[in-house]
Design a protein around this motif. Structure first.
Motif, PDB file in Angstrom:
ATOM      1  N   ARG A 148       0.868  -1.177   0.000  1.00 20.00           N
ATOM      2  CA  ARG A 148       0.000   0.000   0.000  1.00 20.00           C
ATOM      3  C   ARG A 148       0.902   1.223   0.000  1.00 20.00           C
ATOM      4  O   ARG A 148       1.648   1.458   0.935  1.00 20.00           O
ATOM      5  CB  ARG A 148      -0.907   0.006   1.219  1.00 20.00           C
ATOM      6  CG  ARG A 148      -1.939   1.109   1.170  1.00 20.00           C
ATOM      7  CD  ARG A 148      -2.993   0.952   2.243  1.00 20.00           C
ATOM      8  NE  ARG A 148      -3.696  -0.306   2.076  1.00 20.00           N
ATOM      9  CZ  ARG A 148      -4.141  -1.046   3.091  1.00 20.00           C
ATOM     10  NH1 ARG A 148      -3.977  -0.666   4.331  1.00 20.00           N
ATOM     11  NH2 ARG A 148      -4.757  -2.187   2.850  1.00 20.00           N
TER      12      ARG A 148
ATOM     13  N   LEU B  55       1.491   5.041   0.256  1.00 21.60           N
ATOM     14  CA  LEU B  55       0.882   6.228   0.846  1.00 21.60           C
ATOM     15  C   LEU B  55       1.363   7.439   0.064  1.00 21.60           C
ATOM     16  O   LEU B  55       2.558   7.733   0.051  1.00 21.60           O
ATOM     17  CB  LEU B  55       1.256   6.338   2.319  1.00 21.60           C
ATOM     18  CG  LEU B  55       0.956   5.094   3.160  1.00 21.60           C
ATOM     19  CD1 LEU B  55       1.421   5.282   4.587  1.00 21.60           C
ATOM     20  CD2 LEU B  55      -0.512   4.735   3.111  1.00 21.60           C
TER      21      LEU B  55
ATOM     22  N   ILE C 287      -3.461  11.331  -4.188  1.00 17.95           N
ATOM     23  CA  ILE C 287      -4.016  10.045  -4.619  1.00 17.95           C
ATOM     24  C   ILE C 287      -4.722  10.143  -5.967  1.00 17.95           C
ATOM     25  O   ILE C 287      -4.611   9.247  -6.797  1.00 17.95           O
ATOM     26  CB  ILE C 287      -4.932   9.428  -3.541  1.00 17.95           C
ATOM     27  CG1 ILE C 287      -5.281   7.976  -3.927  1.00 17.95           C
ATOM     28  CG2 ILE C 287      -6.146  10.281  -3.273  1.00 17.95           C
ATOM     29  CD1 ILE C 287      -5.853   7.163  -2.804  1.00 17.95           C
TER      30      ILE C 287
ATOM     31  N   PHE D 157      -9.197   5.442  -1.658  1.00 18.50           N
ATOM     32  CA  PHE D 157      -8.420   4.202  -1.656  1.00 18.50           C
ATOM     33  C   PHE D 157      -8.632   3.535  -3.005  1.00 18.50           C
ATOM     34  O   PHE D 157      -9.738   3.550  -3.548  1.00 18.50           O
ATOM     35  CB  PHE D 157      -8.897   3.266  -0.539  1.00 18.50           C
ATOM     36  CG  PHE D 157      -8.222   1.923  -0.533  1.00 18.50           C
ATOM     37  CD1 PHE D 157      -7.006   1.750   0.097  1.00 18.50           C
ATOM     38  CD2 PHE D 157      -8.806   0.833  -1.172  1.00 18.50           C
ATOM     39  CE1 PHE D 157      -6.372   0.510   0.094  1.00 18.50           C
ATOM     40  CE2 PHE D 157      -8.185  -0.410  -1.177  1.00 18.50           C
ATOM     41  CZ  PHE D 157      -6.965  -0.565  -0.530  1.00 18.50           C
TER      42      PHE D 157
ATOM     43  N   GLU E 245      -7.156  -0.003  -5.468  1.00 23.84           N
ATOM     44  CA  GLU E 245      -6.311  -1.188  -5.555  1.00 23.84           C
ATOM     45  C   GLU E 245      -6.231  -1.636  -7.004  1.00 23.84           C
ATOM     46  O   GLU E 245      -7.218  -1.554  -7.743  1.00 23.84           O
ATOM     47  CB  GLU E 245      -6.895  -2.301  -4.689  1.00 23.84           C
ATOM     48  CG  GLU E 245      -5.993  -3.508  -4.590  1.00 23.84           C
ATOM     49  CD  GLU E 245      -6.499  -4.516  -3.567  1.00 23.84           C
ATOM     50  OE1 GLU E 245      -6.408  -5.724  -3.869  1.00 23.84           O
ATOM     51  OE2 GLU E 245      -6.962  -4.121  -2.496  1.00 23.84           O
TER      52      GLU E 245
ATOM     53  N   GLU F 239      -3.251   4.920  -1.066  1.00 23.92           N
ATOM     54  CA  GLU F 239      -3.997   5.497   0.040  1.00 23.92           C
ATOM     55  C   GLU F 239      -3.371   6.851   0.359  1.00 23.92           C
ATOM     56  O   GLU F 239      -2.162   7.024   0.188  1.00 23.92           O
ATOM     57  CB  GLU F 239      -3.891   4.565   1.248  1.00 23.92           C
ATOM     58  CG  GLU F 239      -4.736   4.961   2.417  1.00 23.92           C
ATOM     59  CD  GLU F 239      -4.699   3.903   3.515  1.00 23.92           C
ATOM     60  OE1 GLU F 239      -4.716   4.304   4.683  1.00 23.92           O
ATOM     61  OE2 GLU F 239      -4.651   2.708   3.210  1.00 23.92           O
TER      62      GLU F 239
END
Length: 127
Positions: free
Chosen positions: A7, A9, A13, A37, A39, A50
């Motif tokens: 993940r 950061l 985003i 978020f 994926e 994220e």
């Protein structure tokens, strides 16, 4: 113990999501450009974005530097043909910090770029 997820950061985003989906070409498993978020399908290890807790945009690494002492992570993507993927990504507007080159000491052919969050990405092919 088996690594199952990475993940990343990131401080931006939305921009990173568009980069990984539209320019790198990863398949979205969950989320979109409006969610906090997301994926992506990348094989056995899940890759997600994220928001970071950092609010200081000045700490982003320079998009033009191949490596920095401040780098803490590098994403390595194994590909069949570094030169072909490099050409495809350049045609989509991706800027590389280091074009394809052989690294015989590691037995790889590699090319390097940075995502919009400043993270190092290595394209990697065995030689």
């Amino acid at each position: 113990m088996k690594l199952s997820h990475v993940r990343l950061l990131v401080p931006n985003i939305h921009e990173c999501f568009l980069f990984y989906r539209d320019q790198i070409g990863l398949e979205v498993r969950y989320g979109d450009e409006t969610t906090p978020f997301a994926e992506f399908a990348t094989g056995d290890v899940s890759f997600a974005l994220e928001p970071s807790m950092a609010d200081d945009q000045a700490t982003l690494r320079s998009a033009s530097q191949p490596f920095s002492a401040n780098d803490q992570v590098a994403l390595i993507f194994r590909v069949d043909d570094v030169d072909a993927v490099y050409a495809a990504l350049v045609s989509r507007g991706v800027q590389f910090v280091q074009p394809p080159r052989d690294t015989p000491e590691w037995g790889h052919r590699v090319a390097y770029l940075r995502d919009p969050g400043g993270n190092v990405i290595e394209l990697n092919q065995g030689i």
